[in-house]
Write a protein that holds these residues in place. Structure first.
Motif, PDB file in Angstrom:
ATOM      1  N   LEU A 151       5.320  14.620 -10.756  1.00 25.83           N
ATOM      2  CA  LEU A 151       6.064  14.726 -12.010  1.00 25.83           C
ATOM      3  C   LEU A 151       5.152  14.896 -13.219  1.00 25.83           C
ATOM      4  O   LEU A 151       5.627  15.044 -14.339  1.00 25.83           O
ATOM      5  N   ASN A 152       3.840  14.847 -12.972  1.00 28.54           N
ATOM      6  CA  ASN A 152       2.845  14.968 -14.031  1.00 28.54           C
ATOM      7  C   ASN A 152       3.029  13.898 -15.108  1.00 28.54           C
ATOM      8  O   ASN A 152       2.985  14.182 -16.299  1.00 28.54           O
ATOM      9  N   THR A 207       0.836  -1.208   0.000  1.00 22.21           N
ATOM     10  CA  THR A 207       0.000   0.000   0.000  1.00 22.21           C
ATOM     11  C   THR A 207       0.866   1.251   0.000  1.00 22.21           C
ATOM     12  O   THR A 207       0.618   2.196  -0.770  1.00 22.21           O
ATOM     13  N   GLU A 208       1.882   1.270   0.840  1.00 22.23           N
ATOM     14  CA  GLU A 208       2.773   2.438   0.906  1.00 22.23           C
ATOM     15  C   GLU A 208       3.484   2.672  -0.421  1.00 22.23           C
ATOM     16  O   GLU A 208       3.601   3.797  -0.890  1.00 22.23           O
ATOM     17  N   ILE A 209       3.945   1.600  -1.053  1.00 20.71           N
ATOM     18  CA  ILE A 209       4.602   1.727  -2.357  1.00 20.71           C
ATOM     19  C   ILE A 209       3.626   2.301  -3.377  1.00 20.71           C
ATOM     20  O   ILE A 209       3.951   3.233  -4.122  1.00 20.71           O
ATOM     21  N   ARG A 210       2.411   1.764  -3.414  1.00 20.46           N
ATOM     22  CA  ARG A 210       1.398   2.233  -4.364  1.00 20.46           C
ATOM     23  C   ARG A 210       1.066   3.712  -4.143  1.00 20.46           C
ATOM     24  O   ARG A 210       0.996   4.499  -5.087  1.00 20.46           O
ATOM     25  N   VAL A 211       0.891   4.103  -2.883  1.00 21.98           N
ATOM     26  CA  VAL A 211       0.556   5.493  -2.553  1.00 21.98           C
ATOM     27  C   VAL A 211       1.687   6.428  -2.973  1.00 21.98           C
ATOM     28  O   VAL A 211       1.459   7.465  -3.601  1.00 21.98           O
ATOM     29  N   ARG A 212       2.911   6.039  -2.648  1.00 29.18           N
ATOM     30  CA  ARG A 212       4.042   6.914  -2.957  1.00 29.18           C
ATOM     31  C   ARG A 212       4.354   6.956  -4.443  1.00 29.18           C
ATOM     32  O   ARG A 212       4.752   8.001  -4.965  1.00 29.18           O
ATOM     33  N   GLN A 213       4.143   5.854  -5.153  1.00 33.55           N
ATOM     34  CA  GLN A 213       4.324   5.880  -6.608  1.00 33.55           C
ATOM     35  C   GLN A 213       3.296   6.801  -7.244  1.00 33.55           C
ATOM     36  O   GLN A 213       3.619   7.561  -8.159  1.00 33.55           O
ATOM     37  N   GLY A 214       2.061   6.753  -6.768  1.00 35.25           N
ATOM     38  CA  GLY A 214       1.020   7.639  -7.271  1.00 35.25           C
ATOM     39  C   GLY A 214       1.350   9.094  -7.001  1.00 35.25           C
ATOM     40  O   GLY A 214       1.159   9.963  -7.862  1.00 35.25           O
ATOM     41  N   LYS A 215       1.863   9.374  -5.811  1.00 36.50           N
ATOM     42  CA  LYS A 215       2.252  10.741  -5.452  1.00 36.50           C
ATOM     43  C   LYS A 215       3.380  11.236  -6.362  1.00 36.50           C
ATOM     44  O   LYS A 215       3.333  12.372  -6.861  1.00 36.50           O
ATOM     45  N   LEU A 216       4.370  10.380  -6.592  1.00 35.44           N
ATOM     46  CA  LEU A 216       5.468  10.756  -7.494  1.00 35.44           C
ATOM     47  C   LEU A 216       4.963  11.028  -8.905  1.00 35.44           C
ATOM     48  O   LEU A 216       5.377  11.991  -9.550  1.00 35.44           O
ATOM     49  N   SER A 217       4.071  10.185  -9.393  1.00 37.33           N
ATOM     50  CA  SER A 217       3.517  10.369 -10.738  1.00 37.33           C
ATOM     51  C   SER A 217       2.775  11.690 -10.842  1.00 37.33           C
ATOM     52  O   SER A 217       2.905  12.414 -11.837  1.00 37.33           O
ATOM     53  N   ARG A 218       2.001  12.022  -9.804  1.00 37.90           N
ATOM     54  CA  ARG A 218       1.270  13.293  -9.821  1.00 37.90           C
ATOM     55  C   ARG A 218       2.229  14.477  -9.752  1.00 37.90           C
ATOM     56  O   ARG A 218       2.061  15.457 -10.476  1.00 37.90           O
TER      57      ARG A 218
END
Length: 161
Positions: free
Chosen positions: A71-72, A58-69
């Motif tokens: 970095l657009n 869950t933490e990996i998924r949340v942080r990957q999503g945050k990074l994607s947002r």
């Protein structure tokens, strides 16, 4: 090395948090486990086990999503780049010795596998091992009709051309 705090309170110890930080660098679970302080002898198994932990996943998924947002980066951007990688690495080139080979069949296959995962067309079980056979036919006038050479030795796949 930057260690960041989790995006929300999750029950993880320091080693697990470090594993998440390291895993987000290159998504290599074995390397991340070693960097987090797990034994190099058991790092592969530990990395696999840690990725199946619900809190860590869950933490990996949340942080990957945050990074994607931040970095657009959109899924479309990722698909476009992966397809470019697959096409470039799949090109047939002539080696200095005069042989014809794909630039990097392993990278081309990995990019296509990632595209399949993104589209939900492929899921590999944790214990499943992949075996990839590459079939290439060149210099057809030198081979008997219908002859197909299957390359199963993956050692030459690791070399760069």
């Amino acid at each position: 090395m930057m260690i960041s705090m989790p995006s929300r309170m999750i029950a993880m110890n320091d080693k697990q948090r470090r594993f998440v930080d390291e895993y987000l660098i290159d998504q290599n679970a074995t390397r991340a486990a070693i960097a987090a302080g797990y034994s190099p002898k058991t790092a592969r198994a530990q990395g696999c086990r840690l990725l199946t932990n619900a809190d860590i996943a869950t933490e990996i998924r949340v942080r990957q999503g945050k990074l994607s947002r931040e970095l657009n980066i959109t899924a479309r951007d990722k698909r476009t780049k992966l397809w470019e990688i697959a096409r470039f690495c799949g090109e047939v080139i002539e080696t200095p010795e005069g042989d014809l080979r794909m630039r990097n069949p392993r990278a081309a296959t990995a990019a296509i596998a990632e595209l399949n995962k993104m589209d939900g067309d492929y899921q590999q079980k944790a214990q499943e091992e992949s075996r990839i056979n590459f079939i290439q036919i060149f210099d057809s006038e030198d081979r008997p009709e219908g002859h197909v050479e299957q390359v199963q030795d993956s050692n030459w796949l690791n070399s760069e051309y």
